[in-house]
Design a protein around this motif. Structure first.
Motif, PDB file in Angstrom:
ATOM      1  N   THR A  29       0.830  -1.210   0.000  1.00 40.00           N
ATOM      2  CA  THR A  29       0.000   0.000   0.000  1.00 40.00           C
ATOM      3  C   THR A  29       0.859   1.252   0.000  1.00 40.00           C
ATOM      4  O   THR A  29       0.361   2.345  -0.257  1.00 40.00           O
ATOM      5  CB  THR A  29      -0.874   0.067   1.261  1.00 40.00           C
ATOM      6  OG1 THR A  29      -0.026   0.069   2.411  1.00 40.00           O
ATOM      7  CG2 THR A  29      -1.870  -1.061   1.319  1.00 40.00           C
ATOM      8  N   GLY A  30       2.142   1.113   0.315  1.00 37.98           N
ATOM      9  CA  GLY A  30       2.968   2.280   0.582  1.00 37.98           C
ATOM     10  C   GLY A  30       2.649   2.775   1.991  1.00 37.98           C
ATOM     11  O   GLY A  30       1.621   2.438   2.571  1.00 37.98           O
ATOM     12  N   ARG A  31       3.528   3.570   2.539  1.00 35.30           N
ATOM     13  CA  ARG A  31       3.340   4.091   3.902  1.00 35.30           C
ATOM     14  C   ARG A  31       2.235   5.147   3.883  1.00 35.30           C
ATOM     15  O   ARG A  31       2.220   6.012   3.010  1.00 35.30           O
ATOM     16  CB  ARG A  31       4.648   4.682   4.393  1.00 35.30           C
ATOM     17  CG  ARG A  31       4.613   5.081   5.841  1.00 35.30           C
ATOM     18  CD  ARG A  31       6.017   5.382   6.298  1.00 35.30           C
ATOM     19  NE  ARG A  31       5.993   6.276   7.436  1.00 35.30           N
ATOM     20  CZ  ARG A  31       7.078   6.736   8.009  1.00 35.30           C
ATOM     21  NH1 ARG A  31       8.262   6.406   7.541  1.00 35.30           N
ATOM     22  NH2 ARG A  31       6.990   7.538   9.042  1.00 35.30           N
ATOM     23  N   HIS A  32       1.334   5.067   4.839  1.00 35.65           N
ATOM     24  CA  HIS A  32       0.205   5.994   4.893  1.00 35.65           C
ATOM     25  C   HIS A  32      -0.306   6.120   6.318  1.00 35.65           C
ATOM     26  O   HIS A  32      -0.011   5.296   7.169  1.00 35.65           O
ATOM     27  CB  HIS A  32      -0.929   5.534   3.963  1.00 35.65           C
ATOM     28  CG  HIS A  32      -1.458   4.181   4.315  1.00 35.65           C
ATOM     29  ND1 HIS A  32      -0.831   2.999   3.948  1.00 35.65           N
ATOM     30  CD2 HIS A  32      -2.545   3.802   5.022  1.00 35.65           C
ATOM     31  CE1 HIS A  32      -1.521   1.969   4.402  1.00 35.65           C
ATOM     32  NE2 HIS A  32      -2.574   2.426   5.070  1.00 35.65           N
ATOM     33  N   VAL A  33      -1.089   7.181   6.553  1.00 36.45           N
ATOM     34  CA  VAL A  33      -1.736   7.426   7.838  1.00 36.45           C
ATOM     35  C   VAL A  33      -3.235   7.373   7.610  1.00 36.45           C
ATOM     36  O   VAL A  33      -3.748   7.977   6.662  1.00 36.45           O
ATOM     37  CB  VAL A  33      -1.359   8.808   8.414  1.00 36.45           C
ATOM     38  CG1 VAL A  33      -2.106   9.076   9.709  1.00 36.45           C
ATOM     39  CG2 VAL A  33       0.140   8.917   8.624  1.00 36.45           C
ATOM     40  N   HIS A  34      -3.945   6.676   8.476  1.00 37.71           N
ATOM     41  CA  HIS A  34      -5.405   6.582   8.357  1.00 37.71           C
ATOM     42  C   HIS A  34      -6.057   7.823   8.953  1.00 37.71           C
ATOM     43  O   HIS A  34      -5.949   8.084  10.146  1.00 37.71           O
ATOM     44  CB  HIS A  34      -5.919   5.308   9.032  1.00 37.71           C
ATOM     45  CG  HIS A  34      -5.656   4.104   8.214  1.00 37.71           C
ATOM     46  ND1 HIS A  34      -6.516   3.672   7.236  1.00 37.71           N
ATOM     47  CD2 HIS A  34      -4.602   3.259   8.201  1.00 37.71           C
ATOM     48  CE1 HIS A  34      -6.015   2.598   6.667  1.00 37.71           C
ATOM     49  NE2 HIS A  34      -4.841   2.329   7.223  1.00 37.71           N
ATOM     50  N   GLU A  35      -6.742   8.569   8.107  1.00 34.94           N
ATOM     51  CA  GLU A  35      -7.416   9.797   8.508  1.00 34.94           C
ATOM     52  C   GLU A  35      -8.731   9.521   9.244  1.00 34.94           C
ATOM     53  O   GLU A  35      -9.192  10.336  10.040  1.00 34.94           O
ATOM     54  CB  GLU A  35      -7.690  10.619   7.245  1.00 34.94           C
ATOM     55  CG  GLU A  35      -8.302  11.952   7.468  1.00 34.94           C
ATOM     56  CD  GLU A  35      -8.473  12.736   6.175  1.00 34.94           C
ATOM     57  OE1 GLU A  35      -9.018  13.850   6.257  1.00 34.94           O
ATOM     58  OE2 GLU A  35      -8.100  12.246   5.093  1.00 34.94           O
ATOM     59  N   TYR A  36      -9.327   8.353   8.963  1.00 30.82           N
ATOM     60  CA  TYR A  36     -10.637   8.003   9.505  1.00 30.82           C
ATOM     61  C   TYR A  36     -10.593   6.625  10.171  1.00 30.82           C
ATOM     62  O   TYR A  36      -9.754   5.795   9.817  1.00 30.82           O
ATOM     63  CB  TYR A  36     -11.688   7.950   8.387  1.00 30.82           C
ATOM     64  CG  TYR A  36     -11.768   9.197   7.556  1.00 30.82           C
ATOM     65  CD1 TYR A  36     -12.319  10.368   8.077  1.00 30.82           C
ATOM     66  CD2 TYR A  36     -11.313   9.203   6.250  1.00 30.82           C
ATOM     67  CE1 TYR A  36     -12.400  11.517   7.312  1.00 30.82           C
ATOM     68  CE2 TYR A  36     -11.387  10.362   5.480  1.00 30.82           C
ATOM     69  CZ  TYR A  36     -11.929  11.510   6.014  1.00 30.82           C
ATOM     70  OH  TYR A  36     -12.009  12.645   5.260  1.00 30.82           O
TER      71      TYR A  36
END
Length: 96
Positions: A29-36
């Motif tokens: 997915t690649g590095r990410h932050v969950h906003e929700y």
């Protein structure tokens, strides 16, 4: 790692976003932050490695149809650590 998995937004409105993720072995997915806050519904069985910013790797066995939920704010990368294609649906709840 950059996003190599395929993300297909199936539905989005002011309350919810539904995305299907499809991964070949080794894709991410690649590095990410969950906003929700979100719910994941595995479509296939599979093995994932979840990698946090500090490098910690947590392996998980996903089972088709066995959902799980997580709160907003999590930062990670999800990798298909198995030997077969993997798919799940992610449901993000915009109105917490």
């Amino acid at each position: 790692m950059t996003t190599t998995a395929r993300a297909s937004v199936q539905h989005e409105d002011e309350r919810v976003r539904v995305t299907r993720w499809d991964f070949e072995p080794g894709q991410s997915t690649g590095r990410h932050v969950h906003e929700y806050d979100y719910v994941v519904v595995p479509v296939t069985d599979g093995l994932t490695d979840v990698i946090t910013p500090d490098g910690t790797v947590t392996s998980s066995q996903l089972r088709a149809g066995q959902s799980y939920a997580r709160p907003a704010g999590g930062e990670h990368e999800v990798v298909n650590a198995g030997t077969t294609p993997l798919a799940f649906v992610e449901i993000e709840m915009k109105n917490n």
